[in-house]
Write an enzyme that holds these catalytic residues in place. Structure first.
Site, PDB file in Angstrom:
ATOM      1  N   CYS A  39      48.890  14.768   0.670  1.00 56.59           N
ATOM      2  CA  CYS A  39      47.748  14.686  -0.217  1.00 56.59           C
ATOM      3  C   CYS A  39      46.748  13.609   0.139  1.00 56.59           C
ATOM      4  O   CYS A  39      45.674  13.596  -0.417  1.00 56.59           O
ATOM      5  CB  CYS A  39      48.226  14.471  -1.640  1.00 56.59           C
ATOM      6  SG  CYS A  39      49.275  15.800  -2.229  1.00 56.59           S
ATOM      7  N   LEU A  94      52.239  13.412  -1.206  1.00 57.27           N
ATOM      8  CA  LEU A  94      52.860  13.740  -2.485  1.00 57.27           C
ATOM      9  C   LEU A  94      53.829  14.872  -2.217  1.00 57.27           C
ATOM     10  O   LEU A  94      53.431  15.961  -1.804  1.00 57.27           O
ATOM     11  CB  LEU A  94      51.817  14.190  -3.507  1.00 57.27           C
ATOM     12  CG  LEU A  94      52.378  14.744  -4.821  1.00 57.27           C
ATOM     13  CD1 LEU A  94      53.114  13.666  -5.585  1.00 57.27           C
ATOM     14  CD2 LEU A  94      51.271  15.327  -5.678  1.00 57.27           C
ATOM     15  N   ALA A  95      55.114  14.631  -2.426  1.00 62.56           N
ATOM     16  CA  ALA A  95      56.145  15.621  -2.100  1.00 62.56           C
ATOM     17  C   ALA A  95      56.299  16.602  -3.250  1.00 62.56           C
ATOM     18  O   ALA A  95      56.887  16.285  -4.277  1.00 62.56           O
ATOM     19  CB  ALA A  95      57.466  14.927  -1.799  1.00 62.56           C
ATOM     20  N   ASN A 118      46.006  18.642   3.039  1.00 62.65           N
ATOM     21  CA  ASN A 118      46.207  18.519   1.603  1.00 62.65           C
ATOM     22  C   ASN A 118      46.083  19.921   1.031  1.00 62.65           C
ATOM     23  O   ASN A 118      44.989  20.471   0.977  1.00 62.65           O
ATOM     24  CB  ASN A 118      45.136  17.589   1.020  1.00 62.65           C
ATOM     25  CG  ASN A 118      45.137  17.578  -0.493  1.00 62.65           C
ATOM     26  OD1 ASN A 118      46.116  17.932  -1.125  1.00 62.65           O
ATOM     27  ND2 ASN A 118      44.020  17.182  -1.079  1.00 62.65           N
ATOM     28  N   GLY A 119      47.202  20.524   0.637  1.00 63.88           N
ATOM     29  CA  GLY A 119      47.073  21.849   0.067  1.00 63.88           C
ATOM     30  C   GLY A 119      48.305  22.702   0.183  1.00 63.88           C
ATOM     31  O   GLY A 119      49.368  22.260   0.634  1.00 63.88           O
ATOM     32  N   THR A 354      29.163  16.282 -18.894  1.00 62.23           N
ATOM     33  CA  THR A 354      30.215  17.220 -19.277  1.00 62.23           C
ATOM     34  C   THR A 354      31.515  16.914 -18.569  1.00 62.23           C
ATOM     35  O   THR A 354      32.599  16.980 -19.164  1.00 62.23           O
ATOM     36  CB  THR A 354      29.780  18.664 -18.961  1.00 62.23           C
ATOM     37  OG1 THR A 354      28.553  18.941 -19.615  1.00 62.23           O
ATOM     38  CG2 THR A 354      30.831  19.653 -19.429  1.00 62.23           C
ATOM     39  N   ARG A 357      33.054  13.861 -20.205  1.00 59.82           N
ATOM     40  CA  ARG A 357      33.541  14.191 -21.552  1.00 59.82           C
ATOM     41  C   ARG A 357      34.894  14.905 -21.478  1.00 59.82           C
ATOM     42  O   ARG A 357      35.823  14.579 -22.220  1.00 59.82           O
ATOM     43  CB  ARG A 357      32.538  15.095 -22.262  1.00 59.82           C
ATOM     44  CG  ARG A 357      31.275  14.430 -22.764  1.00 59.82           C
ATOM     45  CD  ARG A 357      30.363  15.489 -23.375  1.00 59.82           C
ATOM     46  NE  ARG A 357      29.142  14.932 -23.968  1.00 59.82           N
ATOM     47  CZ  ARG A 357      28.200  15.666 -24.524  1.00 59.82           C
ATOM     48  NH1 ARG A 357      28.329  17.000 -24.557  1.00 59.82           N
ATOM     49  NH2 ARG A 357      27.123  15.089 -25.043  1.00 59.82           N
ATOM     50  N   GLY A 380      43.854  26.471 -16.403  1.00 63.92           N
ATOM     51  CA  GLY A 380      43.020  27.667 -16.568  1.00 63.92           C
ATOM     52  C   GLY A 380      41.601  27.534 -16.072  1.00 63.92           C
ATOM     53  O   GLY A 380      40.747  28.353 -16.427  1.00 63.92           O
TER      54      GLY A 380
END
Length: 612
Positions: A39, A94-95, A118-119, A354, A357, A380
Site C-alpha cells: 500500500c 498493508l497485509a 497498491n491494489g 462536501t 463534511r 457503497g
C-alpha cells in the site's frame, strides 16, 4: 529522477470500544487467490543522487506515508545503464492476504523488472493462464501477474487488468519505467516535476509536494511510460457517449453483475466488514456479503457512525437486525468533528466542502474500526454517480442530460468520493473496496438507456424515486419472494452521507465557521485565494487549514473548484434557474431534498420490458 509513492495502511489507534466478539472468520480465498497487498510505494527513476543519499531519501519519504502500510517495508536500489544515474523502488505494506510472506517489490523471472503495487487484481487467475511463460510464480500474490504481464504485453498491461490499483515498474533490462492507475481512480496517485526536471509520483501529495516545482493529480484510466514520456489513456468505455447508452432495462443483468462485483471483492485473509449507513447502496452491499460470509458465531461485522439520533444510525440498525450482522454503531459529537477537521484535511489533502463534511465522520469511524482489528471494509461509493442517485437528478430535463451528468460525475470521482473513501480509511490502516465501481457493473449500468434513471422514465411512467432500477432489481417480487432488504430500506430515499450522519453536523460546522471567520477576513478571500476563491465562510475556513498544511502554490490546484448544488456539477446548475448564484453542496440545498421527497411515491411497478 522519478519518485512514486502509493501509500497504505497504518497501526491501529485507540478509542474503539472493547472487542466483545470472537475475531472475524472471513471466508478464505481459494488457494490461487491473492496473498499480498502493498500500500505504500516509492520509486525514484534516473536519479543523480549518490546511492546512499537516494536510499536515505526513499526512507524519509516512506515515513510520511507509513500510516498506510505498517506491516512491512522494502527497498530495492539499482544502477541505471546510464553512468551516474540509479533507480530505487520501495514500498510500505498493508497485509490483507498472505500474512508475513508477501513483501515487495515483486520481480520478473529474470529479476530485472521490479514492481511495487497498491491494489487488488481480481482477474489474476485468468490472466495467469494467458501468459506464454508458464514458469511458477515466486509468490501467491494476485499482483505478481502484473510484472510478468508487463514482460509479455508491454504497454498494454494496464488495460488487461480488472481491479483497483496504482503501481510502478522499473525495468533494468530496458531502462524504462511504467506506471498506471485504475480505471476510476479508486486508489489515489499524484505526480510532479522536480527542480532538476525529474518526474515524481506519489499516492499522497504530502510525500512529494516539497520536492516538486509542481504537483498534479495522476488521471485515472491512464498509464505513463518513460519510453514515450507521455500519459496514455487506456480506459475508453463506449458509454461515455450517450449514443451507446441505448440498452433496454435488464434487471437480471443489473442484479447478477452487481452480485459478481461484490463477490470478487471478498478476496481477503483478514477480518473484514461493511460500512453500513442504512441507505440503499451500503445496505445492498451488506446484504450480499452477509449471504456469502459464513455461519454463526462468526457473523459479518457492520459499522455505522452518526450523531446521537441521526437518520443513518437508526436505518443501519434496522438493516443489521434484518441481516443478522454483528453491528457496531458509533456516535460522535459536533465538537469531536470540529476537533478532527485539521487532521481530516491533512489526510484527505483537499479543501472541498462536501468531501470534508463527509470525510470527517468517515475518518472518525475508520479509527474505531481499525481498533477492532479489521483491515478491510466494503462500501457503497459510486452508486449515485452511475445510477443518477443524487437528489438534484430529479431536475434533469432529459435522458441525455442525465447521462452526460453521470459521465461527468464518474470522471471526477477520483477527486471526491474515491479520494475521501481511500484516504479517510487509509489514514488508520484500513482498506476500502467499492463494488459499485466495478468495470462490468459500470458497463451494465451506464449502457442502460438513461430514460430508466429519470424520475419519470419511459420504462416506468409512475416511477419517481432515484436509483429505481437498482431498487427494482433487488425487489422481492422480481426474485420469487427472496428478500435482500426490507421494503422500507430498499425504497428509502437518498441521504448524502454528510447529511445522514445528522443534520446538526453540517449546521454545527457552519455555525462554527461563522464565529471564527470574521467579516473582515472573509473580504480578503479573493486576494488571499485567487484560485478557487472560497464562496462561503465555511469554505474559507477549510481552505485556510489546507493552506497551513500545504502552502506550496500547486497544492491548491489539485483540488477541483466551481459551484455545486446538492453535489451537482457546475453544468447541472443550469437545470434550475433557482440554483444560479447558490453555493451549497448539501443534499438539502435550496430545497432539493424536500422537493424530491414530496415526489417520492410507494415502490413503482416494474416495466413490462424488465426481465427477471
Amino acid at each position: 529522477m522519478l519518485a512514486l509513492l502509493l501509500p497504505c495502511a497504518a497501526r491501529a489507534f485507540g478509542g474503539a470500544r472493547p472487542a466483545r466478539l470472537v475475531a472475524s472468520r472471513a471466508p478464505r480465498a481459494p488457494a490461487a487467490a491473492a496473498r499480498t497487498r502493498a500500500c505504500g510505494i516509492l520509486a525514484v527513476f534516473d536519479s543523480t543522487m549518490p546511492a546512499d543519499d537516494l536510499r536515505l531519501k526513499a526512507l524519509q519519504l516512506q515515513r510520511m506515508i507509513r500510516h498506510r502500510g505498517p506491516d512491512g517495508s522494502g527497498v530495492h536500489l539499482t544502477e541505471s545503464s546510464e553512468p551516474g544515474r540509479r533507480h530505487v523502488v520501495a514500498h510500505e505494506r498493508l497485509a490483507i492476504n498472505g500474512g508475513v510472506g508477501g513483501n515487495q517489490p515483486l520481480y520478473s523471472h529474470d529479476g530485472l523488472a521490479a514492481l511495487s503495487i497498491n491494489g487488488e487484481i481480481y482477474n489474476h487467475v485468468e490472466l495467469r493462464r494467458t501468459l506464454v511463460d508458464s514458469r511458477p510464480f515466486a509468490t501467491g500474490s494476485d499482483c505478481e501477474v502484473v510484472v510478468h504481464g508487463y514482460r509479455e504485453w508491454g504497454l498494454d498491461v494496464a488495460s488487461r487488468l480488472d481491479g483497483d490499483f496504482a503501481f510502478v515498474i522499473v525495468d533494468e533490462k530496458s531502462g524504462e519505467l511504467y506506471a498506471a492507475r485504475d480505471h476510476i481512480g479508486v486508489n489515489s496517485l499524484y505526480f510532479g516535476y522536480g527542480h532538476d526536471g525529474s518526474l515524481w509520483f506519489a499516492s499522497e501529495m504530502k510525500a512529494i509536494v516539497g520536492s516538486c516545482e509542481r504537483v498534479m493529480v495522476f488521471p485515472p484510466g491512464h498509464y505513463y511510460s518513460s519510453r514515450t514520456r507521455q500519459l496514455h489513456k487506456y480506459y475508453n468505455p463506449q458509454w461515455t457517449d450517450v449514443a451507446h447508452a441505448t440498452q433496454p432495462l435488464d434487471l437480471r443483468a443489473v442484479r447478477e453483475t452487481f452480485q459478481a462485483a461484490v463477490t470478487k471483492r471478498l478476496m481477503a485473509e483478514v477480518p473484514y466488514g461493511v460500512l453500513l449507513s442504512g441507505g440503499l447502496d451500503s445496505s445492498l452491499v451488506a446484504s450480499l456479503v452477509a449471504r456469502q460470509y459464513g455461519d454463526e458465531p462468526h457473523r459479518l461485522k457492520t459499522f455505522s457512525v452518526g450523531l446521537v439520533g441521526s437518520p443513518d444510525l437508526a436505518a443501519a440498525q434496522r438493516v443489521a437486525d434484518f441481516l443478522g450482522t454483528d453491528h457496531y454503531s458509533f456516535t460522535f459529537t459536533v465538537q469531536e468533528g470540529l476537533d478532527a477537521i485539521s487532521d481530516v484535511i491533512y489526510h484527505l489533502e483537499t479543501y472541498d466542502v462536501t468531501t470534508i463534511r463527509a470525510g470527517t465522520p468517515m475518518f472518525l469511524l475508520a479509527r474505531k474500526i481499525k481498533g477492532l482489528g479489521i483491515k478491510m471494509v466494503l462500501s457503497g461509493e459510486g452508486s449515485d454517480e452511475a445510477l443518477a442517485g443524487y437528489l438534484y437528478f430529479h431536475k434533469a430535463p432529459s435522458g441525455q442530460a442525465l447521462h452526460e451528468e453521470c459521465v461527468r460525475k464518474l470522471g471526477m470521482l477520483h477527486l471526491y468520493d474515491c479520494l475521501r473513501a481511500n484516504k479517510a480509511t487509509m489514514a488508520w490502516g484500513l482498506e476500502v473496496r467499492v463494488p459499485f465501481l466495478d468495470k462490468d457493473f459500470l458497463d451494465v449500468a451506464m449502457r442502460t438507456s438513461p430514460e430508466y434513471k429519470l424520475t419519470k422514465g419511459k420504462g416506468a411512467p409512475t416511477q419517481q424515486i432515484e436509483k429505481w432500477l437498482m431498487r427494482k432489481a433487488f425487489d422481492d417480487d422480481q426474485l420469487d419472494g427472496v428478500k435482500f432488504l426490507p421494503p422500507e430500506v430498499l425504497w428509502r430515499q437518498k441521504e448524502q452521507f454528510s447529511d445522514g450522519v445528522g443534520y446538526s453536523w453540517i449546521d454545527g460546522l457552519k455555525e462554527h465557521t461563522q464565529r471564527v471567520v470574521t467579516d473582515e477576513e472573509f473580504k480578503t478571500a479573493k486576494q488571499r485565494f485567487p484560485l478557487n476563491t472560497p464562496p462561503t465562510k465555511e469554505a474559507y475556513y477549510l481552505r485556510t487549514i489546507f493552506q497551513s498544511h500545504f502552502p506550496h502554490w500547486s497544492a491548491a490546484a489539485t483540488v477541483p473548484g466551481g459551484p455545486s448544488i446538492a453535489c451537482s456539477s457546475a453544468v447541472a446548475i443550469e437545470w434550475d434557474a433557482a440554483w444560479k448564484g447558490m453555493a451549497d453542496p448539501s443534499g438539502r440545498a435550496v430545497g432539493s431534498h424536500d422537493s424530491a421527497l414530496s415526489r417520492t411515491p410507494a415502490p413503482a411497478p416494474a416495466p413490462a420490458a424488465a426481465s427477471k
